[in-house]
Design an enzyme around this catalytic site. Structure first.
Site, PDB file in Angstrom:
ATOM      1  N   ILE A 115      -3.586 -19.952 -40.660  1.00 34.41           N
ATOM      2  CA  ILE A 115      -2.465 -20.888 -40.695  1.00 34.41           C
ATOM      3  C   ILE A 115      -2.386 -21.437 -42.111  1.00 34.41           C
ATOM      4  CG2 ILE A 115      -1.666 -23.135 -39.866  1.00 34.41           C
ATOM      5  CD1 ILE A 115      -2.855 -22.381 -37.152  1.00 34.41           C
ATOM      6  N   HIS A 149       5.405 -10.710 -36.933  1.00 31.52           N
ATOM      7  CA  HIS A 149       4.804 -11.334 -35.755  1.00 31.52           C
ATOM      8  C   HIS A 149       5.098 -10.448 -34.542  1.00 31.52           C
ATOM      9  CE1 HIS A 149       3.291 -14.523 -33.207  1.00 31.52           C
ATOM     10  NE2 HIS A 149       4.340 -14.337 -32.424  1.00 31.52           N
TER      11      HIS A 149
HETATM   12  C1  GRF Z   1      -0.007  -6.915 -36.177  1.00 34.53           C
HETATM   13  O1  GRF Z   1       0.251  -6.732 -34.817  1.00 34.53           O
HETATM   14  C2  GRF Z   1       0.851  -8.025 -36.727  1.00 34.53           C
HETATM   15  O2  GRF Z   1       2.082  -8.123 -36.111  1.00 34.53           O
HETATM   16  C3  GRF Z   1       0.027  -9.242 -36.423  1.00 34.53           C
HETATM   17  O3  GRF Z   1      -1.300  -8.854 -36.605  1.00 34.53           O
HETATM   18  C4  GRF Z   1      -1.415  -7.440 -36.432  1.00 34.53           C
HETATM   19  C5  GRF Z   1      -2.013  -6.902 -37.678  1.00 34.53           C
HETATM   20  O4  GRF Z   1      -2.293  -5.521 -37.601  1.00 34.53           O
HETATM   21  N1  GRF Z   1       0.446 -10.343 -37.237  1.00 34.53           N
HETATM   22  P1  GRF Z   1      -2.631  -4.710 -38.916  1.00 34.53           P
HETATM   23  O5  GRF Z   1      -3.824  -5.391 -39.582  1.00 34.53           O
HETATM   24  O6  GRF Z   1      -1.426  -4.684 -39.795  1.00 34.53           O
HETATM   25  O7  GRF Z   1      -3.009  -3.352 -38.429  1.00 34.53           O
END
Ligand code: GRF
EC number: 2.1.2.2
Length: 210
Positions: A90, A107
């Protein structure tokens, strides 16, 4: 003239990989920075000759101190754009405002539904028939901010949270590079807290085909 892009990760970095692999015209990935020394994505970036840095949040007494140092590390790369790609921290309001209109997040939900963590299970538990992901500009409010693009997938009757996460992740890997490309070519403008699209996005066009 290339725009400098700094990508922040905390883990495997598959979204970071999708952005690097897209070889976006006009974007130079100048650094990948992690708050976790064990983030799998760091080695992947190093193997490709991308500068990496680690700033371990556990070494700081509080969020403000961590964010202030992180800002210094990022700004040493003179970024035009900061991309949060699975960066699981955060961020303070000051940090967000410093990168206002030049920091993106992805997200794994169709915002404004299901902010925060455990989005996939939350969507299943709510009985949703569709789920998805959202790319947005970052504002001080968590998982808020002008929406750039969204992609939707079905939730199938026997889906586990992991099944749904995997289905959404394939869409994330399409949406995020496209959003970075749109940013560096100056196609994203924010008016009254909304991103103005002159035309439907690719993800919307797919749905329009129904
Ligand atoms: C993804 O699902 C993203 O949306 C979320 O955290 C995850 C990260 O995955 N914020 P990665 O590290 O990009 O594989």
């Amino acid at each position: 003239m290339n725009k400098n892009v700094v990508i922040l990760i905390s883990g495997r970095g598959s979204n970071m990989q999708s952005i690097v692999n897209a070889n976006i015209i006009g974007a130079k990935i100048v650094a990948v920075i992690s708050n976790r020394p064990d983030a799998g994505g760091l080695a992947w970036a190093q193997e490709r000759g991308i500068a990496t840095a680690v700033l371990n949040h556990r070494d700081f007494d509080n969020r403000e101190a961590f964010d202030a140092q992180l800002q210094q590390v990022i700004d040493a790369y003179q970024p035009d754009l900061v991309v949060l790609a699975g960066f699981m921290r955060i961020l303070t309001a000051n940090f967000c405002l410093h990168y206002q209109n030049r920091m993106l997040n992805i997200h794994p939900s169709l915002l404004p539904s299901f902010k925060g963590l455990h989005t996939h299970q939350a969507a299943i538990d709510a009985g949703c028939k569709l789920a998805g992901c959202t790319v947005h500009f970052v504002t001080p409010e968590l998982d808020h901010g002008p929406i750039i693009s969204q992609g939707a997938v079905p939730i199938l009757p026997d889906d586990s949270a992991d099944d749904l996460a995997a289905r959404i992740l394939t869409v994330e890997h399409q949406l995020y590079p496209q959003a970075v490309a749109d940013f560096v070519t100056g196609r994203l403008s924010v008016q009254d807290g909304k991103v103005i699209n002159a035309q439907p996005t690719d993800a919307q066009n797919k749905l329009l085909a129904y």
